[in-house]
Design a protein around this motif. Structure first.
Motif, PDB file in Angstrom:
ATOM      1  N   UNK A 173       0.784  -1.147   0.041  1.00 23.87           N
ATOM      2  CA  UNK A 173      -0.074   0.231   0.069  1.00 23.87           C
ATOM      3  C   UNK A 173       0.731   1.074  -0.105  1.00 23.87           C
ATOM      4  N   UNK A 174       0.734   2.201  -1.167  1.00 21.71           N
ATOM      5  CA  UNK A 174       1.649   3.244  -1.014  1.00 21.71           C
ATOM      6  C   UNK A 174       0.946   4.520  -0.297  1.00 21.71           C
ATOM      7  N   UNK A 175       1.734   5.586  -0.171  1.00 26.71           N
ATOM      8  CA  UNK A 175       0.822   6.714   0.417  1.00 26.71           C
ATOM      9  C   UNK A 175       0.047   7.383  -0.485  1.00 26.71           C
ATOM     10  N   UNK A 176       0.054   7.497  -1.875  1.00 27.40           N
ATOM     11  CA  UNK A 176      -0.721   7.930  -2.489  1.00 27.40           C
ATOM     12  C   UNK A 176      -2.152   7.018  -2.726  1.00 27.40           C
ATOM     13  N   UNK A 177      -2.108   6.062  -2.082  1.00 29.29           N
ATOM     14  CA  UNK A 177      -3.429   5.300  -2.063  1.00 29.29           C
ATOM     15  C   UNK A 177      -3.915   5.291  -0.679  1.00 29.29           C
ATOM     16  N   UNK A 178      -3.397   6.226   0.213  1.00 28.70           N
ATOM     17  CA  UNK A 178      -4.293   6.425   1.446  1.00 28.70           C
ATOM     18  C   UNK A 178      -4.879   7.764   1.558  1.00 28.70           C
ATOM     19  N   UNK A 179      -6.056   8.066   1.794  1.00 28.39           N
ATOM     20  CA  UNK A 179      -6.551   9.153   2.303  1.00 28.39           C
ATOM     21  C   UNK A 179      -7.003   9.445   3.373  1.00 28.39           C
ATOM     22  N   UNK A 201     -16.074 -12.627  -1.449  1.00 27.18           N
ATOM     23  CA  UNK A 201     -16.380 -11.278  -2.025  1.00 27.18           C
ATOM     24  C   UNK A 201     -15.624 -10.513  -2.970  1.00 27.18           C
ATOM     25  N   UNK A 202     -14.223 -10.582  -2.641  1.00 33.67           N
ATOM     26  CA  UNK A 202     -13.615  -9.741  -3.708  1.00 33.67           C
ATOM     27  C   UNK A 202     -13.470 -10.346  -5.072  1.00 33.67           C
ATOM     28  N   UNK A 203     -13.639 -11.975  -5.132  1.00 36.08           N
ATOM     29  CA  UNK A 203     -13.584 -12.476  -6.451  1.00 36.08           C
ATOM     30  C   UNK A 203     -14.977 -12.051  -7.224  1.00 36.08           C
ATOM     31  N   UNK A 234      -1.479  -7.602  -6.175  1.00 39.03           N
ATOM     32  CA  UNK A 234      -0.597  -6.385  -6.339  1.00 39.03           C
ATOM     33  C   UNK A 234      -1.689  -5.537  -7.044  1.00 39.03           C
ATOM     34  N   UNK A 235      -2.865  -5.911  -7.487  1.00 36.88           N
ATOM     35  CA  UNK A 235      -3.851  -5.312  -8.265  1.00 36.88           C
ATOM     36  C   UNK A 235      -4.949  -4.980  -7.277  1.00 36.88           C
ATOM     37  N   UNK A 236      -4.956  -5.041  -5.916  1.00 33.17           N
ATOM     38  CA  UNK A 236      -5.863  -4.840  -5.006  1.00 33.17           C
ATOM     39  C   UNK A 236      -6.914  -3.747  -5.365  1.00 33.17           C
ATOM     40  N   UNK A 237      -6.379  -2.772  -5.595  1.00 34.86           N
ATOM     41  CA  UNK A 237      -7.039  -1.421  -5.560  1.00 34.86           C
ATOM     42  C   UNK A 237      -7.854  -1.302  -6.878  1.00 34.86           C
ATOM     43  N   UNK A 238      -7.980  -2.257  -7.716  1.00 36.45           N
ATOM     44  CA  UNK A 238      -8.771  -2.252  -8.905  1.00 36.45           C
ATOM     45  C   UNK A 238     -10.234  -2.474  -8.141  1.00 36.45           C
ATOM     46  N   UNK A 249      -5.146   5.811  -6.584  1.00 31.59           N
ATOM     47  CA  UNK A 249      -4.865   7.160  -6.413  1.00 31.59           C
ATOM     48  C   UNK A 249      -5.958   7.867  -7.359  1.00 31.59           C
ATOM     49  N   UNK A 250      -6.231   7.142  -8.488  1.00 31.06           N
ATOM     50  CA  UNK A 250      -7.295   8.026  -9.032  1.00 31.06           C
ATOM     51  C   UNK A 250      -8.561   8.160  -8.660  1.00 31.06           C
TER      52      UNK A 250
END
Length: 399
Positions: free
Chosen positions: A89-95, A187-189, A221-225, A251-252
């Motif tokens: 998890x990168x900082x630009x993925x955290x709000x 549920x993710x799947x 690695x693609x969790x954020x999609x 980030x988007x």
């Protein structure tokens, strides 16, 4: 004539329940036992308060900050989540948000338009339902069955072209149930296959009884999609009044979250953020002690419950801050709960506040938030419930 958004939902349950206290006297030898709200009543630990006092002397604490939170806090939380879940998890993925409720509200605003749908397992967290109501988003109830664990296959049958997300809370509010990793994975799947999002509210993750990560979603690695974890510092560091939460996503999507925050609060409060950062850096062992205490209270609930079971009560779920009691009485929980204030000096929430009006399970259950009740208080709670003399349901209260 248009109807204001706030008219689309119900009165906040905690506020509604507090009305039952009016006119009731609680003598010193029989004080109120308040198990209605899952919020620590003790202040943050002394060293944290000292760090907060020091932060008050810094000019920047009193100024607007970045909409998405202090960069140092975002980076620290990204590192902590990466370590905990064995992923990246990168900082630009955290709000950072003004509490976890705002994190949920902001995410829904990025996902949904008028008439869209979000699936919520029943019983649900009532603030999630309230926000969906006020957003013009249809809540689609997902029944959870006797084990109170949602089934991805059952959820699949509820997905329509208007479905935008499924929202899970684990450990669960109101039931305390810890969802198995394989269920969350399923549920993710499902969400990924359907092209929708999985919102995973982990407000109570620091009090999960399991060792290690409760799921492996962030190892992808693609969790954020697909996956949007939410978090709160309110329970972990006793910062309820400072309103510090977090959302993790792409980030988007955070660019869209930023719009919401800028229009509502401009930025999260600086003092609470600085406290949360200090806590991440210094309170790991202290938090482990807090977790151990909550787990010991959970054990006290489980150990003491046979007293109530003999009278027809059932312990349907227990974990984190909550226990979910099925009562045996010949009345609905929304009638029983105000009566408990008068007869037992206990304030608890009826499950009708966590279920659709047409769901009969709400009438049979109470939520017990035991985080502020010590071992002696739990014993007293059971004493008072055991002493109740009320008409029993013909079936003994079985759901």
């Amino acid at each position: 004539m248009t109807v204001p958004r706030t008219k689309a939902t119900f009165r906040p349950p905690i506020i509604a329940a507090q009305q039952w206290l009016k006119g009731v006297a609680f003598p010193a030898d029989r004080p109120l036992i308040n198990v209605s709200q899952a919020a620590p009543t003790a202040p943050p630990p002394g060293p944290m308060r000292a760090a907060m006092a020091k932060a008050l002397e810094e000019t920047s604490t009193h100024l607007y900050g970045p909409d998405l939170g202090l960069p140092e806090l975002r980076d620290a939380l990204a590192g902590r989540w990466s370590d905990l879940y064995g992923g990246t998890v990168t900082a630009d993925q955290v709000g950072i948000t003004s509490g976890c409720n705002q994190a949920f509200a902001a995410v829904i605003a990025t996902l949904c338009g008028e008439g869209d749908e979000v699936i919520l397992p029943v019983p649900w967290y009532f603030n999630h339902k309230m926000w969906l109501d006020m957003s013009g988003v249809k809540t689609v109830p997902l029944s959870t069955g006797p084990d109170l664990i949602p089934d991805p296959k059952a959820a699949a049958a509820l997905i329509t072209p208007r479905t935008r997300a499924i929202a899970l809370v684990s450990p669960n509010n109101p039931t305390g149930i810890e969802y198995p990793a394989e269920v969350i994975h399923g549920f993710r799947d499902l969400a990924r296959d359907a092209g929708i999002q999985l919102i995973l509210d982990e407000t109570y993750r620091d009090f999960d009884s399991r060792t290690g990560a409760p799921h492996d979603l962030l190892a992808d690695p693609n969790w954020s999609d697909t996956v949007i974890p939410l978090y709160s510092f309110s329970k972990s560091f006793r910062l309820t009044g400072h309103r510090v939460g977090a959302v993790m996503t792409s980030a988007q999507r955070l660019e869209e979250v930023e719009k919401f925050i800028d229009a509502v609060t401009i930025c999260p409060a600086q003092l609470g953020q600085r406290a949360a950062l200090w806590g991440l850096q210094n309170l790991t062992q202290w938090l482990a002690g807090e977790r151990a205490e909550i787990l010991s209270r959970r054990a006290a609930i489980e150990t003491g419950f046979p007293r109530l079971a003999r009278q027809g009560w059932r312990l349907r779920g227990v974990g984190a801050y909550f226990a979910y009691f099925e009562h045996p009485f010949a009345m609905s929980a929304d009638e029983l709960a105000p009566l408990l204030v008068q007869k037992a000096h206990v304030l608890a929430l009826p499950a009708t506040m966590f279920t659709p009006p047409d769901d009969p399970s709400g009438a049979r259950h109470l939520r017990i938030a035991f985080a502020n009740v010590d071992h002696a208080g739990i014993t007293t709670l059971f004493d008072r419930l055991e002493a109740l003399s009320l008409p029993l349901a013909p079936t003994g209260g079985a759901a």
